[in-house]
Design a protein around this motif. Structure first.
Motif, PDB file in Angstrom:
ATOM      1  N   LEU A  23       0.833  -1.205   0.000  1.00  0.00           N
ATOM      2  CA  LEU A  23       0.000   0.000   0.000  1.00  0.00           C
ATOM      3  C   LEU A  23       0.867   1.256   0.000  1.00  0.00           C
ATOM      4  CD1 LEU A  23      -2.864   1.208   0.179  1.00  0.00           C
ATOM      5  CD2 LEU A  23      -2.690   0.980   2.673  1.00  0.00           C
ATOM      6  N   ALA A  24       1.889   1.270   0.843  1.00  0.00           N
ATOM      7  CA  ALA A  24       2.802   2.426   0.899  1.00  0.00           C
ATOM      8  C   ALA A  24       3.477   2.638  -0.453  1.00  0.00           C
ATOM      9  CB  ALA A  24       3.848   2.219   1.995  1.00  0.00           C
ATOM     10  N   ASN A  25       3.886   1.562  -1.098  1.00  0.00           N
ATOM     11  CA  ASN A  25       4.517   1.684  -2.419  1.00  0.00           C
ATOM     12  C   ASN A  25       3.558   2.268  -3.450  1.00  0.00           C
ATOM     13  OD1 ASN A  25       7.040   0.736  -1.645  1.00  0.00           O
ATOM     14  ND2 ASN A  25       6.531  -1.394  -2.077  1.00  0.00           N
ATOM     15  N   PHE A  26       2.307   1.819  -3.443  1.00  0.00           N
ATOM     16  CA  PHE A  26       1.318   2.342  -4.382  1.00  0.00           C
ATOM     17  C   PHE A  26       1.054   3.824  -4.160  1.00  0.00           C
ATOM     18  CE2 PHE A  26       0.140  -1.964  -5.609  1.00  0.00           C
ATOM     19  CZ  PHE A  26      -0.277  -1.784  -6.923  1.00  0.00           C
ATOM     20  N   LEU A  27       1.018   4.239  -2.903  1.00  0.00           N
ATOM     21  CA  LEU A  27       0.715   5.632  -2.562  1.00  0.00           C
ATOM     22  C   LEU A  27       1.945   6.533  -2.542  1.00  0.00           C
ATOM     23  CD1 LEU A  27      -1.787   4.985   0.370  1.00  0.00           C
ATOM     24  CD2 LEU A  27      -2.352   5.932  -1.887  1.00  0.00           C
ATOM     25  N   ASN A  28       3.111   5.923  -2.646  1.00  0.00           N
ATOM     26  CA  ASN A  28       4.380   6.652  -2.500  1.00  0.00           C
ATOM     27  C   ASN A  28       4.466   7.293  -1.105  1.00  0.00           C
ATOM     28  OD1 ASN A  28       6.926   7.337  -3.432  1.00  0.00           O
ATOM     29  ND2 ASN A  28       6.233   9.304  -4.240  1.00  0.00           N
ATOM     30  N   TYR A  29       4.068   6.513  -0.090  1.00  0.00           N
ATOM     31  CA  TYR A  29       4.147   6.903   1.314  1.00  0.00           C
ATOM     32  C   TYR A  29       5.320   6.176   1.953  1.00  0.00           C
ATOM     33  CZ  TYR A  29      -0.569   9.045   1.616  1.00  0.00           C
ATOM     34  OH  TYR A  29      -1.674   9.852   1.478  1.00  0.00           O
ATOM     35  N   PHE A  30       5.762   6.666   3.098  1.00  0.00           N
ATOM     36  CA  PHE A  30       6.764   5.958   3.884  1.00  0.00           C
ATOM     37  C   PHE A  30       6.083   4.774   4.564  1.00  0.00           C
ATOM     38  CE2 PHE A  30       8.447  10.286   3.747  1.00  0.00           C
ATOM     39  CZ  PHE A  30       9.730  10.034   3.270  1.00  0.00           C
ATOM     40  N   PHE A  31       6.836   3.711   4.778  1.00  0.00           N
ATOM     41  CA  PHE A  31       6.298   2.523   5.441  1.00  0.00           C
ATOM     42  C   PHE A  31       7.070   2.232   6.719  1.00  0.00           C
ATOM     43  CE2 PHE A  31       6.601  -2.068   6.258  1.00  0.00           C
ATOM     44  CZ  PHE A  31       5.267  -2.315   6.553  1.00  0.00           C
ATOM     45  N   TYR A  32       6.326   1.948   7.782  1.00  0.00           N
ATOM     46  CA  TYR A  32       6.926   1.537   9.048  1.00  0.00           C
ATOM     47  C   TYR A  32       6.216   0.297   9.563  1.00  0.00           C
ATOM     48  CZ  TYR A  32       9.145   6.113   9.273  1.00  0.00           C
ATOM     49  OH  TYR A  32       9.900   7.223   8.995  1.00  0.00           O
ATOM     50  N   ASP A  33       6.978  -0.737   9.821  1.00  0.00           N
ATOM     51  CA  ASP A  33       6.469  -1.897  10.552  1.00  0.00           C
ATOM     52  C   ASP A  33       6.766  -1.581  12.010  1.00  0.00           C
ATOM     53  OD1 ASP A  33       6.988  -4.436  12.090  1.00  0.00           O
ATOM     54  OD2 ASP A  33       6.153  -5.288  10.244  1.00  0.00           O
ATOM     55  N   LEU A  34       5.741  -1.419  12.825  1.00  0.00           N
ATOM     56  CA  LEU A  34       5.933  -0.958  14.199  1.00  0.00           C
ATOM     57  C   LEU A  34       6.834  -1.902  14.998  1.00  0.00           C
ATOM     58  CD1 LEU A  34       5.326   1.203  16.316  1.00  0.00           C
ATOM     59  CD2 LEU A  34       3.232  -0.068  16.888  1.00  0.00           C
ATOM     60  N   ASP A  35       6.677  -3.204  14.830  1.00  0.00           N
ATOM     61  CA  ASP A  35       7.537  -4.143  15.558  1.00  0.00           C
ATOM     62  C   ASP A  35       9.005  -3.975  15.162  1.00  0.00           C
ATOM     63  OD1 ASP A  35       5.424  -5.178  16.993  1.00  0.00           O
ATOM     64  OD2 ASP A  35       5.266  -7.030  15.835  1.00  0.00           O
ATOM     65  N   GLU A  36       9.263  -3.835  13.860  1.00  0.00           N
ATOM     66  CA  GLU A  36      10.644  -3.627  13.400  1.00  0.00           C
ATOM     67  C   GLU A  36      11.191  -2.290  13.902  1.00  0.00           C
ATOM     68  OE1 GLU A  36      10.859  -4.074   9.150  1.00  0.00           O
ATOM     69  OE2 GLU A  36      10.221  -6.183   9.248  1.00  0.00           O
ATOM     70  N   TYR A  37      10.352  -1.288  13.938  1.00  0.00           N
ATOM     71  CA  TYR A  37      10.746   0.034  14.432  1.00  0.00           C
ATOM     72  C   TYR A  37      11.154  -0.053  15.905  1.00  0.00           C
ATOM     73  CZ  TYR A  37      10.389   5.150  15.032  1.00  0.00           C
ATOM     74  OH  TYR A  37      10.647   6.483  15.290  1.00  0.00           O
ATOM     75  N   ILE A  38      10.361  -0.773  16.692  1.00  0.00           N
ATOM     76  CA  ILE A  38      10.672  -0.967  18.116  1.00  0.00           C
ATOM     77  C   ILE A  38      11.999  -1.704  18.264  1.00  0.00           C
ATOM     78  CG2 ILE A  38       9.958  -2.160  20.240  1.00  0.00           C
ATOM     79  CD1 ILE A  38       7.011  -1.609  19.306  1.00  0.00           C
ATOM     80  N   GLU A  39      12.184  -2.765  17.489  1.00  0.00           N
ATOM     81  CA  GLU A  39      13.426  -3.541  17.567  1.00  0.00           C
ATOM     82  C   GLU A  39      14.637  -2.675  17.239  1.00  0.00           C
ATOM     83  OE1 GLU A  39      11.962  -8.092  16.585  1.00  0.00           O
ATOM     84  OE2 GLU A  39      12.642  -6.856  14.916  1.00  0.00           O
ATOM     85  N   LYS A  40      14.495  -1.850  16.225  1.00  0.00           N
ATOM     86  CA  LYS A  40      15.604  -0.965  15.830  1.00  0.00           C
ATOM     87  C   LYS A  40      15.902   0.050  16.934  1.00  0.00           C
ATOM     88  CE  LYS A  40      17.061   2.109  12.130  1.00  0.00           C
ATOM     89  NZ  LYS A  40      16.680   2.868  10.965  1.00  0.00           N
ATOM     90  N   LYS A  41      14.851   0.680  17.455  1.00  0.00           N
ATOM     91  CA  LYS A  41      15.026   1.704  18.487  1.00  0.00           C
ATOM     92  C   LYS A  41      15.584   1.125  19.789  1.00  0.00           C
ATOM     93  CE  LYS A  41      13.325   5.643  16.846  1.00  0.00           C
ATOM     94  NZ  LYS A  41      13.995   6.922  16.960  1.00  0.00           N
ATOM     95  N   GLU A  42      15.164  -0.082  20.137  1.00  0.00           N
ATOM     96  CA  GLU A  42      15.553  -0.704  21.399  1.00  0.00           C
ATOM     97  C   GLU A  42      16.808  -1.577  21.280  1.00  0.00           C
ATOM     98  OE1 GLU A  42      14.057  -0.094  24.479  1.00  0.00           O
ATOM     99  OE2 GLU A  42      13.122   1.476  23.262  1.00  0.00           O
ATOM    100  N   GLY A  43      17.189  -1.913  20.049  1.00  0.00           N
ATOM    101  CA  GLY A  43      18.364  -2.764  19.857  1.00  0.00           C
ATOM    102  C   GLY A  43      18.156  -4.184  20.354  1.00  0.00           C
TER     103      GLY A  43
END
Length: 173
Positions: A23-43
């Motif tokens: 959906l993000a690709n079709f709309l040309n929006y940024f995409f965030y997977d919240l779980d992946e975002y948490i993992e990245k932020k928390e290490g």
């Protein structure tokens, strides 16, 4: 109606990440997977956060980072974790600040999608028995429906058909 912030909710195995990214690709929006975002932020992996600090701590992080993404970004699609709707504060935030797509479907289809995948091992709640997972699915369903701007049954549809349905509805707003 909010048009530049879309969230995708549903039970594990419903296809939130696949649909959100497409959906993000079709709309040309940024995409965030919240779980992946948490993992990245928390290490740390979600599984390790659960193991080291418990579910309550993870749910606190989930609420914090959901709010951060919604407040800091426009033109985004956020794929949430299946339990995001457990907290009223998250339901309120999703409902008031985003266009919420609920990927609905049958429990059996969702479990079959996860069988034999590495995703199954990443999910702390997959250690529950099938009966407990089913009860979890049943208890969460009304909460997904409560926040949904759009509900789509995904059982017999391809990701492209699902995204087309979202875009058709979204375009009519």
């Amino acid at each position: 109606m909010k048009r530049d912030k879309i969230s995708v909710v549903g039970f594990m195995g419903s296809g939130k990440t696949t649909i959100g990214l497409l959906l993000a690709n079709f709309l040309n929006y940024f995409f965030y997977d919240l779980d992946e975002y948490i993992e990245k932020k928390e290490g740390k992996s979600i599984k390790d956060i659960f193991a080291d600090y418990g579910e309550e701590h993870f749910r606190n992080l989930e609420s914090f980072y959901l709010k951060e993404l919604i407040e800091k970004h426009n033109k985004i699609v956020i794929s949430t974790g299946g339990g995001i709707i457990k907290r009223e504060i998250n339901r309120k935030l999703l409902k008031e600040k985003t266009f919420v797509v609920f990927l609905d479907g049958s429990f059996e289809v969702f479990m079959n999608r996860l069988e034999g995948t590495e995703e199954k091992d990443k999910r702390p709640l997959m250690s529950l028995g099938k009966d407990e997972l089913y009860n979890l699915w049943i208890s969460r369903k009304p909460l997904y429906e409560e926040v949904a701007t759009l509900k789509i049954n995904v059982d017999s549809k391809t990701p492209y058909q699902i995204v087309r349905e979202i875009l058709d509805f979204y375009g009519k707003m």
